[in-house]
Write a protein that holds these residues in place. Structure first.
Motif, mmCIF file in Angstrom:
data_model
loop_
_atom_site.group_PDB
_atom_site.id
_atom_site.type_symbol
_atom_site.label_atom_id
_atom_site.label_comp_id
_atom_site.label_asym_id
_atom_site.label_seq_id
_atom_site.Cartn_x
_atom_site.Cartn_y
_atom_site.Cartn_z
ATOM 1 N N GLY A 1 31.623 28.273 41.135
ATOM 2 C CA GLY A 1 31.838 29.292 42.165
ATOM 3 C C GLY A 1 30.953 29.070 43.369
ATOM 4 N N ARG A 2 29.723 28.646 43.116
ATOM 5 C CA ARG A 2 28.809 28.371 44.228
ATOM 6 C C ARG A 2 29.330 27.236 45.101
ATOM 7 N N MET A 3 29.819 26.171 44.460
ATOM 8 C CA MET A 3 30.359 25.066 45.237
ATOM 9 C C MET A 3 31.585 25.512 46.033
ATOM 10 N N ALA A 4 32.400 26.386 45.452
ATOM 11 C CA ALA A 4 33.586 26.874 46.158
ATOM 12 C C ALA A 4 33.193 27.674 47.396
ATOM 13 N N ILE A 5 32.111 28.433 47.323
ATOM 14 C CA ILE A 5 31.643 29.183 48.503
ATOM 15 C C ILE A 5 31.230 28.209 49.601
ATOM 16 N N TRP A 6 30.493 27.170 49.238
ATOM 17 C CA TRP A 6 30.091 26.181 50.237
ATOM 18 C C TRP A 6 31.315 25.578 50.904
ATOM 19 N N LEU A 7 32.294 25.186 50.100
ATOM 20 C CA LEU A 7 33.485 24.557 50.663
ATOM 21 C C LEU A 7 34.261 25.522 51.551
ATOM 22 N N ALA A 8 34.288 26.794 51.185
ATOM 23 C CA ALA A 8 34.953 27.789 52.042
ATOM 24 C C ALA A 8 34.270 27.875 53.395
ATOM 25 N N TYR A 9 32.941 27.937 53.401
ATOM 26 C CA TYR A 9 32.205 27.963 54.671
ATOM 27 C C TYR A 9 32.480 26.704 55.476
ATOM 28 N N HIS A 10 32.453 25.569 54.806
ATOM 29 C CA HIS A 10 32.656 24.315 55.538
ATOM 30 C C HIS A 10 34.006 24.306 56.243
ATOM 31 N N TYR A 11 35.049 24.650 55.516
ATOM 32 C CA TYR A 11 36.375 24.582 56.116
ATOM 33 C C TYR A 11 36.575 25.662 57.178
ATOM 34 N N LEU A 12 35.827 26.741 57.096
ATOM 35 C CA LEU A 12 35.888 27.730 58.156
ATOM 36 C C LEU A 12 35.301 27.161 59.446
ATOM 37 N N THR A 13 34.225 26.386 59.335
ATOM 38 C CA THR A 13 33.596 25.823 60.532
ATOM 39 C C THR A 13 34.398 24.673 61.132
ATOM 40 N N THR A 14 35.290 24.083 60.356
ATOM 41 C CA THR A 14 36.110 22.993 60.896
ATOM 42 C C THR A 14 37.498 23.485 61.317
ATOM 43 N N LEU A 15 37.629 24.802 61.452
ATOM 44 C CA LEU A 15 38.871 25.421 61.936
ATOM 45 C C LEU A 15 40.056 25.137 61.006
ATOM 46 N N PRO B 1 22.819 22.406 43.638
ATOM 47 C CA PRO B 1 23.482 22.852 42.425
ATOM 48 C C PRO B 1 22.881 22.190 41.206
ATOM 49 N N GLY B 2 22.680 22.966 40.166
ATOM 50 C CA GLY B 2 22.181 22.400 38.935
ATOM 51 C C GLY B 2 20.976 23.145 38.444
ATOM 52 N N GLY B 3 20.552 22.845 37.268
ATOM 53 C CA GLY B 3 19.439 23.568 36.680
ATOM 54 C C GLY B 3 18.128 22.872 36.927
ATOM 55 N N ASN B 4 17.111 23.333 36.195
ATOM 56 C CA ASN B 4 15.822 22.668 36.324
ATOM 57 C C ASN B 4 15.832 21.394 35.490
ATOM 58 N N ARG B 5 14.715 20.712 35.449
ATOM 59 C CA ARG B 5 14.726 19.395 34.813
ATOM 60 C C ARG B 5 15.040 19.494 33.327
ATOM 61 N N ARG B 6 14.516 20.524 32.641
ATOM 62 C CA ARG B 6 14.814 20.660 31.226
ATOM 63 C C ARG B 6 16.288 20.972 31.012
ATOM 64 N N GLU B 7 16.854 21.776 31.919
ATOM 65 C CA GLU B 7 18.255 22.166 31.771
ATOM 66 C C GLU B 7 19.187 20.993 32.064
ATOM 67 N N ALA B 8 18.877 20.230 33.100
ATOM 68 C CA ALA B 8 19.780 19.165 33.515
ATOM 69 C C ALA B 8 19.708 17.956 32.583
ATOM 70 N N HIS B 9 18.506 17.576 32.189
ATOM 71 C CA HIS B 9 18.343 16.360 31.386
ATOM 72 C C HIS B 9 17.164 16.539 30.445
ATOM 73 N N GLU B 10 17.336 16.208 29.191
ATOM 74 C CA GLU B 10 16.230 16.189 28.267
ATOM 75 C C GLU B 10 16.191 14.810 27.631
ATOM 76 N N GLY B 11 15.018 14.406 27.247
ATOM 77 C CA GLY B 11 14.906 13.101 26.613
ATOM 78 C C GLY B 11 14.124 12.132 27.464
#
Length: 376
Positions: A147-161, A58-68
């Protein structure tokens, strides 16, 4: 009577794992041509840790995430190193890089990357990091990445029943992504919907339609990872409905794309090949499973992915037991359980059920019964 009780536990566990619920059918004739035909200019999907600019967390490229300069530039270097290591399967290096980035200050990019790396290392499950990353993206007003992180968490909790928790995260992702302009996260959410519809709601016709839609949307986005996942989902749904020949064509194609390393997205690799192994179990096509086993093992060795190999080993042992190769099956199960030790995923449950099944094949019925009753 206790053996009958044990057999009942096997049936319930196997139903939970969704490994013996599809009808068997005769293969049907090939009627379509391969469909994984996006332009070969790769774009990396934005599922779980991926980013639209070819990054894997998750996150952008280097210019997007941090400048300076100074501290911010150092953090950007750590993030870039972590992403590159994760893409190459160098999980320990990825973990170290994301940890160093966090030591300079909390960021959702570093938390998301570390959580995803933990998942593949089969250490801490990464949910704490993922949930914190979600909260930070929300505080930024970044609905797409949250939203992307929420999808990951949904998959994770599905695999842990934990299906109720998974559904909560799925609904959160849907709400965040609904009003955005078309993006890859929306298609990855559709992949989740198809997975859930097939393996939990048992609506194979709807899952097939979703898979076909994912293929088309992936093609529109020039995203072969999404095409691969859609093709595999459509294939598995076809096999469920008895269209074995047609379904296996799609699954073979998706697996071939994964083996050829067309994807650097670990989720797409795992999903497409697990669907293939699952289908082989359903219809007892052990010859096909055996043909794919060496390429799958080699892929994991090249990419340094022991957890992914352990997932596939829990499927492969079924073919070994069917062929009477009980010693080989025991070695594979021992290796898988050692790798997955401490995990709460479905793969552990599958491996334990397989071990009980192996003991039954070996005539060690009391041990099989003990194993099954321990699973509850």
């Amino acid at each position: 009577g206790r053996i009958c009780d044990a057999q009942g536990i096997v049936a319930r566990r196997m139903h939970t794992l969704q490994v013996c619920v599809a009808p068997r059918a005769s293969p049907c004739a090939r009627s379509r041509t391969p469909r994984l035909n996006s332009p070969r200019r790769r774009t990396t999907s934005t599922f779980f840790p991926a980013e639209s600019d070819k990054l894997l967390i998750p996150g952008g490229n280097r210019r997007e995430a941090h400048e300076g300069q100074g501290k911010d530039f150092c953090v950007a270097d750590y993030l870039a190193t972590g992403r590159s290591a994760l893409e190459a399967g160098q999980l320990a290096d990825a973990r170290d890089a994301f940890t160093k980035a966090l030591s300079e200050g909390e960021s959702p990019e570093a938390l998301g990357g570390l959580g995803w790396t933990y998942w593949w290392l089969n250490g801490p499950d990464g949910t704490k990091e993922g949930e914190r990353a979600f909260a930070l993206y929300r505080s930024r007003g970044d609905r797409r990445r949250a939203g992307r992180m929420a999808i990951w968490l949904a998959y994770h909790y599905l695999t842990t029943l934990d299906p109720a928790v998974a559904n909560g995260w799925r609904q959160r992702a849907a709400g965040l992504l609904a009003e955005l302009s078309p993006c890859r996260e929306q298609v990855w959410l559709l992949c989740y919907e198809g997975h859930h519809v097939l393996l939990h709601d048992h609506d194979a016709a709807q899952a097939q339609r979703i898979g076909a839609d994912v293929v088309l949307r992936g093609r529109d986005l020039a995203d072969a990872d999404l095409e691969m996942m859609g093709l595999a989902l459509e294939g598995l749904a076809l096999v469920w409905q008895g269209e074995v020949g047609e379904g296996m064509l799609r699954l073979d194609e998706a697996a071939a794309a994964a083996i050829a390393e067309e994807s650097s997205n670990l989720a797409a690799l795992l999903g497409s090949c697990c669907y293939l192994m699952q289908a082989c179990e359903w219809v007892r096509d052990y010859d096909r499973a055996a043909q794919w086993w060496d390429p799958l093992r080699d892929l994991c060795a090249r990419r340094g992915l022991p957890t992914m190999l352990a997932y596939w080993q829990t499927h492969h042992v079924t073919a070994l037991m069917a062929g009477g190769e009980l010693d080989a099956a025991e070695r594979e199960l021992d290796a898988a359980l050692a790798t997955l030790h401490g995990s709460s995923s479905l793969a552990v449950l599958r491996a334990q059920v397989r071990l009980a099944e192996l003991r039954r094949h070996q005539g060690r019925l009391e041990e099989a019964q003990t194993l099954l009753f321990a699973l509850g």
